[in-house]
Design an enzyme around this catalytic site. Structure first.
Site, PDB file in Angstrom:
ATOM      1  N   LYS A  66      -2.994  -5.088  -0.928  1.00 25.85           N
ATOM      2  CA  LYS A  66      -3.054  -5.880  -1.592  1.00 25.85           C
ATOM      3  C   LYS A  66      -2.012  -6.943  -1.565  1.00 25.85           C
ATOM      4  CE  LYS A  66      -1.960  -2.208  -6.178  1.00 25.85           C
ATOM      5  NZ  LYS A  66      -0.938  -1.980  -7.197  1.00 25.85           N
ATOM      6  N   ALA A 125      11.358  -0.910  -6.051  1.00 24.69           N
ATOM      7  CA  ALA A 125      11.567  -1.931  -5.612  1.00 24.69           C
ATOM      8  C   ALA A 125       9.567  -2.209  -4.329  1.00 24.69           C
ATOM      9  CB  ALA A 125      12.644  -2.890  -5.033  1.00 24.69           C
ATOM     10  N   GLY A 126       9.308  -1.115  -4.386  1.00 17.05           N
ATOM     11  CA  GLY A 126       8.310  -1.481  -3.647  1.00 17.05           C
ATOM     12  C   GLY A 126       6.773  -2.334  -4.552  1.00 17.05           C
TER      13      GLY A 126
END
Length: 274
Positions: A66, A125-126
């Site tokens: 991404k 928190a990825g």
């Protein structure tokens, strides 16, 4: 006329349900398109993208591509620009990048009659956490509690909160837990939290982006409120991807979109072709 080609790329990719979802939409829309899958890692992404010819209409991107797709896009929609992540590339002279995960989260909640939340919690928190943060902010959350195993590594989420004008607090999983309206879990499906019962008691409605295996360990323990599977997010982000591939806009609805959505939902319940 040349058949237009699409695919989902990622590593690993064999598990992806995108060919099933997009194949169902293509059949309903009567398009001369084909949608496949390809294992592409981060190091090989640029070369693979350069190798595509003019028959390619677009790509769906999953982990770990991404950020690479964001850099490859020459234009970005607002959600991609905010998160620094692109999960949809529209391939033209100047590739356009979109993040449909944000809208997929919002639509998954809305489908379950959750259209607003003043207080939200994000577990993890990825890469997906930024999309979750933008989503709950757009749903009206003014206070967002992010729980991370390494709170010191969440500077980008803090900065994103400042940009969106929302209060973001970052804590560890062992810190005090207060009540929120909704929780978005971005952890792997098999993740087990030591204080799951406390998160469930004070977590409101849970959207767990994981869907395999289902129910996740977190969802099984979430007995106090409604639980939404990650399949709902998967479905709705894919509908927005189809809009991009057809219209070039993730908010421009498809012709007879209700029928398209129903076919995609049915396809999810059927065994995927090998």
């Amino acid at each position: 006329m040349t058949t237009r080609r699409l695919a989902v790329w990622g590593d690993p990719i064999a598990h992806s349900k995108s060919p099933t979802l997009h194949g169902a939409a293509i059949r309903v829309l009567g398009l001369d398109w084909e949608y496949g899958r390809r294992e592409v890692d981060a190091d090989g992404f640029s070369a693979a993208l350069r190798g595509l010819d003019d028959s390619w209409r677009g790509l769906s991107l999953t982990m770990p591509l991404k950020e690479q797709a964001f850099r490859a896009a020459q234009t970005h929609d607002r959600h991609a620009e905010l998160t620094g992540a692109v999960n949809t590339l529209l391939l033209n002279a100047a590739p356009s990048g979109f993040n449909t995960d944000v809208g997929g989260i919002i639509d998954a909640f809305a489908e379950n009659e959750v259209t607003g939340a003043a207080r939200a919690r994000i577990l993890g928190a990825g890469a997906t956490a930024a999309s979750a943060l933008v989503a709950v902010a757009e749903m009206g959350a003014h206070s967002i509690d992010v729980r991370a195993r390494r709170p010191e590594r969440t500077q980008t989420l803090r900065a994103l909160g400042e940009r969106l004008g929302v209060e973001v607090t970052v804590c560890g999983f062992a810190d005090q837990i207060g009540p929120v309206d909704v929780t978005v879990a971005t952890l792997p499906g098999g993740a087990v939290l030591e204080r799951t019962a406390a998160f469930a008691e004070h977590g409101g409605i849970l959207l767990d982006v994981a869907y395999a295996p289902w129910p996740s360990a977190l969802a099984e323990a979430w007995t106090t409120e409604h639980v939404i599977s990650g399949v709902a997010m998967l479905l709705h982000q894919a509908v927005r991807q189809v809009r991009v591939f057809v219209h070039g806009d993730p908010v421009d609805e498809l012709d007879d979109e209700a029928t398209v959505l129903a076919a995609m939902r049915t396809a999810l319940r059927e065994p995927a072709p090998s």
